[in-house]
Design a protein around this motif. Structure first.
Motif, mmCIF file in Angstrom:
data_model
loop_
_atom_site.group_PDB
_atom_site.id
_atom_site.type_symbol
_atom_site.label_atom_id
_atom_site.label_comp_id
_atom_site.label_asym_id
_atom_site.label_seq_id
_atom_site.Cartn_x
_atom_site.Cartn_y
_atom_site.Cartn_z
ATOM 1 N N LEU A 24 -96.390 -22.945 -23.383
ATOM 2 C CA LEU A 24 -95.370 -22.564 -22.534
ATOM 3 C C LEU A 24 -94.926 -23.801 -21.755
ATOM 4 N N GLY A 25 -95.976 -24.424 -21.217
ATOM 5 C CA GLY A 25 -95.587 -25.802 -20.268
ATOM 6 C C GLY A 25 -94.741 -26.647 -21.179
ATOM 7 N N TYR A 26 -95.172 -26.954 -22.283
ATOM 8 C CA TYR A 26 -94.303 -27.802 -23.216
ATOM 9 C C TYR A 26 -92.746 -27.152 -23.305
ATOM 10 N N ALA A 27 -92.601 -25.906 -23.730
ATOM 11 C CA ALA A 27 -91.401 -25.280 -23.673
ATOM 12 C C ALA A 27 -90.641 -25.612 -22.614
ATOM 13 N N LEU A 28 -91.238 -25.616 -21.363
ATOM 14 C CA LEU A 28 -90.402 -25.848 -20.207
ATOM 15 C C LEU A 28 -90.155 -27.144 -19.871
ATOM 16 N N GLN A 29 -90.828 -28.216 -20.418
ATOM 17 C CA GLN A 29 -90.962 -29.549 -20.150
ATOM 18 C C GLN A 29 -89.786 -30.224 -21.273
ATOM 19 N N PRO A 69 -86.852 -29.273 -22.069
ATOM 20 C CA PRO A 69 -85.378 -29.125 -21.515
ATOM 21 C C PRO A 69 -85.275 -30.232 -20.400
ATOM 22 N N LEU A 70 -86.232 -30.530 -19.511
ATOM 23 C CA LEU A 70 -86.333 -31.618 -18.619
ATOM 24 C C LEU A 70 -86.239 -32.961 -19.249
ATOM 25 N N PHE A 71 -86.769 -33.150 -20.431
ATOM 26 C CA PHE A 71 -86.536 -34.316 -20.978
ATOM 27 C C PHE A 71 -85.229 -34.642 -21.486
ATOM 28 N N GLY A 72 -84.599 -33.434 -22.149
ATOM 29 C CA GLY A 72 -83.298 -33.497 -22.626
ATOM 30 C C GLY A 72 -82.295 -33.861 -21.372
ATOM 31 N N ALA A 73 -82.498 -32.975 -20.229
ATOM 32 C CA ALA A 73 -81.538 -33.385 -19.126
ATOM 33 C C ALA A 73 -81.958 -35.143 -18.610
ATOM 34 N N PHE A 74 -82.803 -35.466 -18.931
ATOM 35 C CA PHE A 74 -83.362 -36.777 -18.287
ATOM 36 C C PHE A 74 -82.553 -37.750 -19.410
ATOM 37 N N THR A 75 -82.557 -37.401 -20.796
ATOM 38 C CA THR A 75 -81.852 -38.091 -21.579
ATOM 39 C C THR A 75 -80.318 -38.070 -21.387
ATOM 40 N N ILE A 76 -79.709 -37.052 -20.950
ATOM 41 C CA ILE A 76 -78.333 -37.131 -20.346
ATOM 42 C C ILE A 76 -78.099 -37.924 -19.333
ATOM 43 N N PHE A 77 -78.969 -37.727 -18.417
ATOM 44 C CA PHE A 77 -78.960 -38.388 -17.071
ATOM 45 C C PHE A 77 -78.943 -40.081 -17.567
ATOM 46 N N LEU A 78 -79.972 -40.522 -18.255
ATOM 47 C CA LEU A 78 -79.862 -42.101 -18.667
ATOM 48 C C LEU A 78 -78.564 -42.347 -19.747
ATOM 49 N N TRP A 79 -78.109 -41.534 -20.276
ATOM 50 C CA TRP A 79 -76.917 -41.712 -20.975
ATOM 51 C C TRP A 79 -75.916 -41.996 -20.182
ATOM 52 N N ILE A 116 -80.342 -33.050 -28.472
ATOM 53 C CA ILE A 116 -80.172 -31.795 -29.553
ATOM 54 C C ILE A 116 -81.839 -31.576 -29.861
ATOM 55 N N ALA A 117 -82.683 -32.704 -30.317
ATOM 56 C CA ALA A 117 -83.830 -32.647 -30.627
ATOM 57 C C ALA A 117 -84.813 -31.872 -29.560
ATOM 58 N N THR A 118 -84.619 -32.219 -28.398
ATOM 59 C CA THR A 118 -85.272 -31.606 -27.391
ATOM 60 C C THR A 118 -85.070 -30.285 -27.212
ATOM 61 N N GLY A 119 -84.027 -29.789 -27.480
ATOM 62 C CA GLY A 119 -83.538 -28.551 -27.550
ATOM 63 C C GLY A 119 -84.501 -27.760 -28.446
ATOM 64 N N PHE A 120 -84.282 -28.228 -29.624
ATOM 65 C CA PHE A 120 -84.950 -27.611 -30.781
ATOM 66 C C PHE A 120 -86.610 -27.618 -30.461
ATOM 67 N N LEU A 121 -87.051 -28.527 -29.940
ATOM 68 C CA LEU A 121 -88.495 -28.728 -29.595
ATOM 69 C C LEU A 121 -88.769 -27.739 -28.544
ATOM 70 N N ALA A 122 -88.091 -27.542 -27.569
ATOM 71 C CA ALA A 122 -88.320 -26.537 -26.445
ATOM 72 C C ALA A 122 -88.143 -24.922 -27.191
#
Length: 139
Positions: A45-50, A52-62, A22-28
């Motif tokens: 803009l680059g960080y805004a696109l990155q 969600p990738l960090f959030g997806a990676f968190t879900i992958f790790l989970w 959720i934090a990665t979503g808010f940061l995006a």
């Protein structure tokens, strides 16, 4: 199996993964808004696109951590159950740990063969230098 994912340790891990996702979503969203403000840049803009990738990676790790734990529990449960093919004489669980597969290679590689000054004088001189440094560190 799934009951093991409801232990206090796992509940804390689930909570941690949810909070991080959720934090990665808010940061995006925050970076997206910053990119569109007057002082925003392409970096925002680059960080805004990155994010969600960090959030997806968190879900992958989970998912990966859950699978690893379930697989480990399956192996432990499977190794403790008696097989129908084997005799009634079973080894105690301590010996099952000792019969676990060993590493194929050692943790520390074996030392390289010594190089003579005739073979490679530059490498031999460098090895002597390293040996001197090692001796000075030991002192």
């Amino acid at each position: 199996m799934l009951r093991s994912l409801l232990t206090p340790r796992w509940l804390l891990l689930h909570l941690l993964f949810i909070v991080v996702t959720i934090a990665t979503g808010f940061l995006a969203v925050w970076q997206w808004d910053r990119a569109h403000d007057a002082g925003g840049s392409f970096q925002n803009l680059g960080y805004a696109l990155q994010w969600p990738l960090f959030g997806a990676f968190t879900i992958f790790l989970w998912i990966r951590v859950i699978r690893m734990d379930l697989d480990q529990r399956k192996e432990q449960d499977g190794s403790l159950e008696p097989d129908a093919d084997q005799d009634s004489e079973r080894e105690p669980p301590e010996s099952a740990e000792r019969s676990a597969p060993r590493r194929k290679r050692p943790l520390v590689p074996p030392p390289a063969p010594r190089v003579d000054a005739e073979e490679d004088p530059e490498l031999a001189e460098y090895n002597r230098y390293l040996a001197e440094l090692n001796d000075s560190d030991k002192r």
